[in-house]
Every structure is written in structure tokens, then in C-alpha cells.
Design a protein around this motif. Structure first.
Motif, mmCIF file in Angstrom:
data_model
loop_
_atom_site.group_PDB
_atom_site.id
_atom_site.type_symbol
_atom_site.label_atom_id
_atom_site.label_comp_id
_atom_site.label_asym_id
_atom_site.label_seq_id
_atom_site.Cartn_x
_atom_site.Cartn_y
_atom_site.Cartn_z
ATOM 1 N N PHE B 101 0.953 -1.218 -0.059
ATOM 2 C CA PHE B 101 0.052 -0.363 0.100
ATOM 3 C C PHE B 101 0.726 1.212 -0.065
ATOM 4 N N LEU B 238 -10.314 0.662 8.879
ATOM 5 C CA LEU B 238 -9.146 0.694 7.769
ATOM 6 C C LEU B 238 -8.214 -0.615 7.849
ATOM 7 N N ARG B 242 -6.636 -3.486 7.417
ATOM 8 C CA ARG B 242 -5.529 -4.074 7.149
ATOM 9 C C ARG B 242 -4.578 -4.846 7.940
ATOM 10 N N SER B 255 -10.627 -1.945 2.875
ATOM 11 C CA SER B 255 -9.075 -1.573 3.309
ATOM 12 C C SER B 255 -8.973 0.159 2.771
ATOM 13 N N LEU B 256 -8.576 -0.335 1.113
ATOM 14 C CA LEU B 256 -9.071 0.557 0.124
ATOM 15 C C LEU B 256 -10.438 1.663 0.446
ATOM 16 N N HIS B 258 -11.372 2.653 2.689
ATOM 17 C CA HIS B 258 -11.764 3.722 3.718
ATOM 18 C C HIS B 258 -10.405 5.023 4.036
ATOM 19 N N GLU B 259 -9.814 4.626 2.980
ATOM 20 C CA GLU B 259 -7.632 5.554 2.973
ATOM 21 C C GLU B 259 -8.560 7.003 3.389
#
Lengths: 369, 259
Positions: B101, B238, B242, B255-256, B258-259
């Protein structure tokens, strides 16, 4: 003629436990454990959840302090008595290699004798449903039948409804008219703390005859009746009438895909449901390959393996799996076993991690009609 | 069965903490039965004996993070009949897949005095991204009983009894009170594959997702619950997705968001 009602004083309740233990029963009852009420082995009334109530909603459960001395002031324990009558994991048989074949070794362990104390009407109704599943028809589950025959049921009527309760609309509670050995209604009035008691079977009558009791006072019987009425009238949820026919006609409702967005297929509803009975067989060997064992384990119609047949699973989407569970429970269960598979305990609502509500989904499907 | 006929077992390690192969040594009494059933031909954590392939069964721990590892796993595959990957690193990339990431050079500069000595890949990836894998055993670490079951199943030519459904099923079978419903604790159980036996919820903690995504993970529904009912912020959600299985597709995609 129903049996004449008697009352057992709170201080004499311990004698019931002692008597049941003396008669070879393992006493199972509600007990506070890990922030909830669960059914567990208990040996005296002191282990009951005195003064503890519970707060329930979709995906939400908390214990509360009632501010009284009631021992059965909660609604229903986390999981039903299913775990005792139909254990989550059961060894069926084992086998040993013998020449070119194998020899089956049957598991001949004696079945336990349970006395269930504090059984609610919905719980008892669930047992009667599972009796049809495991004992109805030509293929009887012998282990279940023996555990069931061995068990003694001390029903305790409800004094209020939980927020997830809807037994009144399912006709499975809050009162019960059959299937119990003893029925208790807990009445607390100031310093008076008694259990209005009646026997529902010969086994129950024999137990009751050995207990210290008095005749019920008018006030006791009235209070018990008022509690039951409050438990029936206080129910905030209800299953819609005619749900079996409705669901059978709505297999292609777009609502199934709406539920699928929220449903995680985690299987919690099926695990806590007191009538869900799906299982899987697990065959295992030891490393040498000389011994093998067959185990029956709880499974769930929400798992992919459950509907896996040659070529793949039959129910690939969450919508299809939820539809299978709900339509079986409320609709084709009736065709299969002659009764609904839902006793309105509301456990599937409470213990769904995202609070999916079977009564609300039924209403939504009706509206979408 | 004579010693000559015993299947040859190899245990290989890639980028990992060694915890999963330790699970094999942790089998204690059962380990004797394992050594009766197989010839341990390569298992550096247990023995200096360094036998060459071919192997009948190979257990592979760890993820592929260097060019050397990417080459080595191909050689191992070529000399193995059955290749089983064990643990979150080998099946999804492991905690080191957090690098996927970000820019790996950034980590190199921070961690190493001489980054130029380090030869690494931009990503940490599961073994199955590189070679054909016959069975993936999940967990961080794996459950030793599941490991025995998988070895046992392959030796006896039967299907391993390894479930892909949610961790919730194990919690309920065990009689654990749901920590999310009864305590409001965020728990990844509903989207995580069973296998650990429900360790964390039985200790009043939410599931950390060590066994990776279950067969049909609805991570969106769970993340919505975390955000809207349990009062979590996006950063917490996230980080929940992650961790040990950050690179497992379902957890990575969630998770992406909630970036």
C-alpha cells in the motif's frame, strides 16, 4: 381438570435442585456468563441470575439490573437448549481397519439425563418442533430421542416481553399448555417471593409431591396471570399473518437481493435458532489410516459447502441463501413437518451482527407484493 | 510401511516469522505419529538434515518478497508432488504486505543504514501468485490441529476437513457469547474464515481476522456496522482490515475504501 395450583416459597426452591440431583438429573438452568445469560449446569438457585434482566434489539444485547430479587426476570438465554439435546459436535461411530475391510465400533456412551430449569414457552415449543424433525417419520435419531426422553422440563413463564420477542404472533408463547413436567410462575410482591407451580406430567407430579409447598393465594394466581398478559401484550414485534403462503409466492421478490446487501452469510441466525438442525458429516482418519471416525457437526445453510453438489454449490448468492433459510423456516417447514419452524424467540434478530430482523423482512416482502 | 516407502516431507520458509512451521514442532505427541508416517527430508527449523528433492509433500511458509524467493519457489514447485502453503504470509502475503500500500523505497530508507545492500520486490505476495498451490491452510499462525488434519488428509488421500465459513460458527459451536452484540466490540468474525476455534472472542476480544476472508465475505456490511453502530472512524476500520491479511483481495478492497 387441571392440577390444583400450589406455590413453592423462594426459600424452598433449593430443594427442587437437590431432589433432581438425587434422582440422577444434571440440572441445567440460566446463569450469568460473560455479559449474558446462558444455559449452563447449575446446582442451586443461588446460581440463577438474581435481579438481572436483559435488553435486546437487532444486533444488540446487554444485561440490566432489574432492581428486584427475581431469579427469572430475564427473557431467554443466548442459545437455546438445542446445544444439550442436539450437541454441536457428536461422534457417531468409529472404525478400525480389519483385513481388507474395516470393523465399525459403535459409540455406546449412555445419554445424559438433563433437568432443564427455567425453560421458556418458546424454548419448549422449539423442542416440540425438533421432536418432529428428529423423531417424526421412519428414521428416528436415537441419540436425540433418548436424551429427550430422559429430560425433565421445568418451565418458567415470562413476566415481560423482550424487544425481539414475537412468540404471541407465532402461537408458541408466552404460556404453554403441554410438554412440560413442571410449570412455575415467579411472583414477587414486597417480601413475598413464591413460585405458582403446577405439574404437567406424571414425572412432574411425582417431583411436586416431594416438595414443600402451600396452596396458592388468590393474589399469587392473579399476579402470575397479569405477568403472562404483560408478556403477551408487551411484544413489539409480530410475524405477519399468512407468511407461509406469502413467501411461497414471493420466491422471485427483488427484496432477497436487498437483504443480501446487509446479510453477511455468517450463519449466526442458524446457530442461535432453537429449531435449526442442519448438520454436516465429517469423516476423519488417524495418520496411519488404521482408524477412522465419523462426526456430526452443526452446519448452516449459509455456508457454501452446505449446498455443494457435483459441479458446485446450489446457492451461490447471499440472497439465495437468506431466501432458503427464511422460506424454509417460515414456509416449507410447514409442508415438511406440519408446523412453522419459527417459534418467535427473536434470537436470530438479536444475535445477527448487523441486526437483520426476520419480522421486518417479512413485512418488506409483503409490501413489495 | 517400510521406511523406504514413507512419503518425503519438505518444510520451506520464505518471508515470515517461522511461527507456522513452529506449529508443526508444537504438535508434540502427535509429532511422533507424523515422523512415523512421513520421512522429514527437509525442515531446517527441526533438523540440519538437508536432503534434496523430489518431495511428496511440501509445506511452504512465508510470502514472496525478493527476486531470490521468486526463483526459489519455482524450483521447489518443480520438485514437489503436493505443495501446501501454510499461514497468512504464504496464503495472502502476511503483515509484510503492508508495503503493497506504499512505496517500498520509503521503508528501505527509514529502516536500513545502507538501503543499497537490500534487494527486494515492491510487493509481498502469496505463494499462489507465483506457482500452482494444491492447498492453502490459513491462519496467523495456523492451527496445529488443522495442520495435522491437512497432512493426514493428503497422506490418506481424502479431502481435508477444513471449513471456509465464518468464524461466528465456531464461536457459537463453542458457546462463546458474541462480543459484538453483547459488548459492542468490533469483531471481524463474520467475514473471517473459521479455523482458530474462536480464540479472541472467547477472551473478550474482537476477531482480528488472522484466518483471512471467509468464503463469501460481505465486508461492506460489516464496515457499515463498525462505522454507523459501533462509532468507529474510517481510520480504525481501515486498520481493522489492513493487518495480517491486508493483501487478501476482500480485505484489501475494503481497506482501500476507507483511505
Amino acid at each position: 381438570m387441571p392440577d390444583r395450583q400450589a406455590v413453592i416459597d423462594r426459600k424452598d426452591l433449593g430443594a427442587l435442585f437437590t431432589l433432581l440431583a438425587d434422582e440422577g438429573y444434571q440440572t441445567i438452568g440460566p446463569k450469568p456468563y460473560d455479559g449474558a445469560i446462558v444455559y449452563a449446569p447449575i446446582s442451586s438457585p443461588e446460581e440463577l441470575p438474581k435481579g438481572i434482566g436483559d435488553e435486546e434489539e437487532g444486533g444488540h444485547y446487554r444485561l440490566t439490573q432489574r432492581g428486584d430479587a427475581k431469579l427469572f426476570g430475564h427473557t431467554k438465554p443466548v442459545q437455546g437448549l438445542k446445544a444439550h439435546l442436539y450437541p454441536a459436535r457428536q461422534k457417531l461411530w468409529s472404525a478400525e481397519k480389519a483385513g481388507h475391510g474395516f470393523r465399525v465400533v459403535k459409540d455406546a456412551a449412555p445419554q445424559p439425563r438433563y433437568a432443564f430449569i427455567g425453560v421458556r414457552a418458546c424454548e419448549l415449543s422449539a423442542m416440540l418442533v425438533q421432536d418432529r424433525v428428529f423423531e417424526g417419520g421412519p428414521y428416528v435419531d436415537k441419540g436425540y430421542a433418548e436424551r429427550r426422553k430422559n429430560c425433565l422440563i421445568v418451565l418458567v413463564t415470562c413476566d415481560h416481553a423482550g424487544n425481539a420477542c414475537f412468540c404471541a404472533s407465532q402461537g408458541t408463547g408466552p404460556d404453554a399448555s403441554e410438554g412440560y413436567d413442571l410449570k412455575l410462575a415467579e411472583v414477587v410482591d414486597g417480601s413475598r417471593h413464591v413460585f405458582v407451580t403446577e405439574a404437567g406430567s406424571d414425572k412432574g407430579r411425582a417431583i411436586l409431591s416431594k416438595l414443600s409447598k402451600q396452596d396458592a393465594a388468590d393474589g399469587d394466581v392473579k399476579a402470575a396471570a397479569a405477568n403472562l398478559e404483560a408478556a403477551a401484550k408487551g411484544q413489539k414485534r409480530a410475524m405477519i399473518a399468512g407468511v407461509a403462503e406469502l413467501l411461497a409466492a414471493k420466491l422471485e421478490s427483488p427484496h432477497w437481493e436487498d437483504v443480501a446487501k446487509r446479510c453477511m452469510s455468517c450463519g449466526n441466525c442458524t446457530m442461535v435458532c432453537p429449531t435449526c438442525f442442519c448438520s454436516t458429516m465429517e469423516d476423519a482418519t488417524d495418520l496411519s489410516g488404521l482408524k477412522a471416525e465419523r462426526t456430526r457437526k452443526w452446519d448452516s445453510c449459509f455456508s457454501i459447502d452446505y449446498s455443494y453438489i457435483h459441479g458446485g454449490p446450489v446457492r451461490n448468492t447471499a440472497g439465495a441463501r437468506y431466501r432458503q433459510w427464511m422460506t424454509h423456516k417460515l414456509s416449507h417447514w410447514v409442508e415438511q413437518f406440519g408446523v412453522s419452524g419459527c417459534v418467535g424467540c427473536g434470537r436470530c434478530i438479536i444475535w445477527c451482527p448487523v441486526g437483520i430482523d426476520i419480522t421486518a423482512e417479512a413485512k418488506a416482502i409483503l409490501k413489495g407484493a | 510401511m517400510s521406511a523406504r516407502e514413507k512419503p518425503r516431507l519438505g518444510v520451506f520458509k520464505f518471508s515470515s516469522c517461522d511461527g507456522c512451521q513452529l506449529s508443526l514442532l508444537d504438535c508434540e505427541l502427535e509429532l511422533l505419529a507424523v515422523t512415523d508416517a512421513v520421512e522429514i527430508a527437509y525442515f531446517l527449523e527441526a533438523t540440519r538434515k538437508d536432503m534434496k528433492g523430489p518431495f511428496d509433500v511440501v509445506l511452504v511458509e512465508g510470502s514472496i518478497t525478493t527476486p531470490h524467493e521468486a526463483e526459489l519457489i519455482r524450483q521447489i514447485r518443480k520438485s514437489s508432488k503436493v505443495l501446501i502453503t501454510i499461514g497468512a504470509c504464504a496464503t495472502s502475503g502476511g503483515i509484510q504486505a503492508l508495503r503493497n500500500f506504499a512505496d517500498v523505497n520509503g521503508f528501505l530508507d527509514i529502516v536500513y543504514a545502507r538501503p543499497d545492500y537490500i534487494e527486494t520486490l515492491d510487493t509481498a505476495t502469496p505463494i499462489a501468485d507465483h506457482v500452482q498451490v494444491d492447498f492453502e491452510l490459513r491462519g496467523c499462525p495456523i492451527n496445529k490441529y488443522q495442520l495435522l488434519e491437512v497432512l493426514n488428509a493428503f497422506l490418506n488421500k481424502r479431502k481435508p476437513n477444513i471449513q471456509n465459513y465464518a468464524e461466528c460458527i465456531e464461536c457459537k459451536q463453542r458457546g462463546t457469547v458474541c462480543v459484538m452484540v453483547a459488548k459492542g466490540v468490533a469483531c471481524l468474525g463474520p467475514v473471517t474464515q473459521a479455523g482458530c476455534g474462536g480464540l479472541c472472542p472467547a477472551s473478550h476480544r474482537g476477531c482480528f481476522g488472522c484466518f483471512g476472508p471467509m468464503e463469501t465475505p460481505n465486508t461492506t456490511a460489516l464496515a457499515d456496522r463498525f462505522l454507523n453502530e459501533l462509532g468507529q472512524d474510517k481510520g480504525t476500520v481501515l486498520r481493522a482490515f489492513r493487518s495480517f491479511n491486508a493483501n487478501a483481495p476482500a480485505f484489501r478492497e475494503e481497506s482501500l475504501k476507507h483511505e
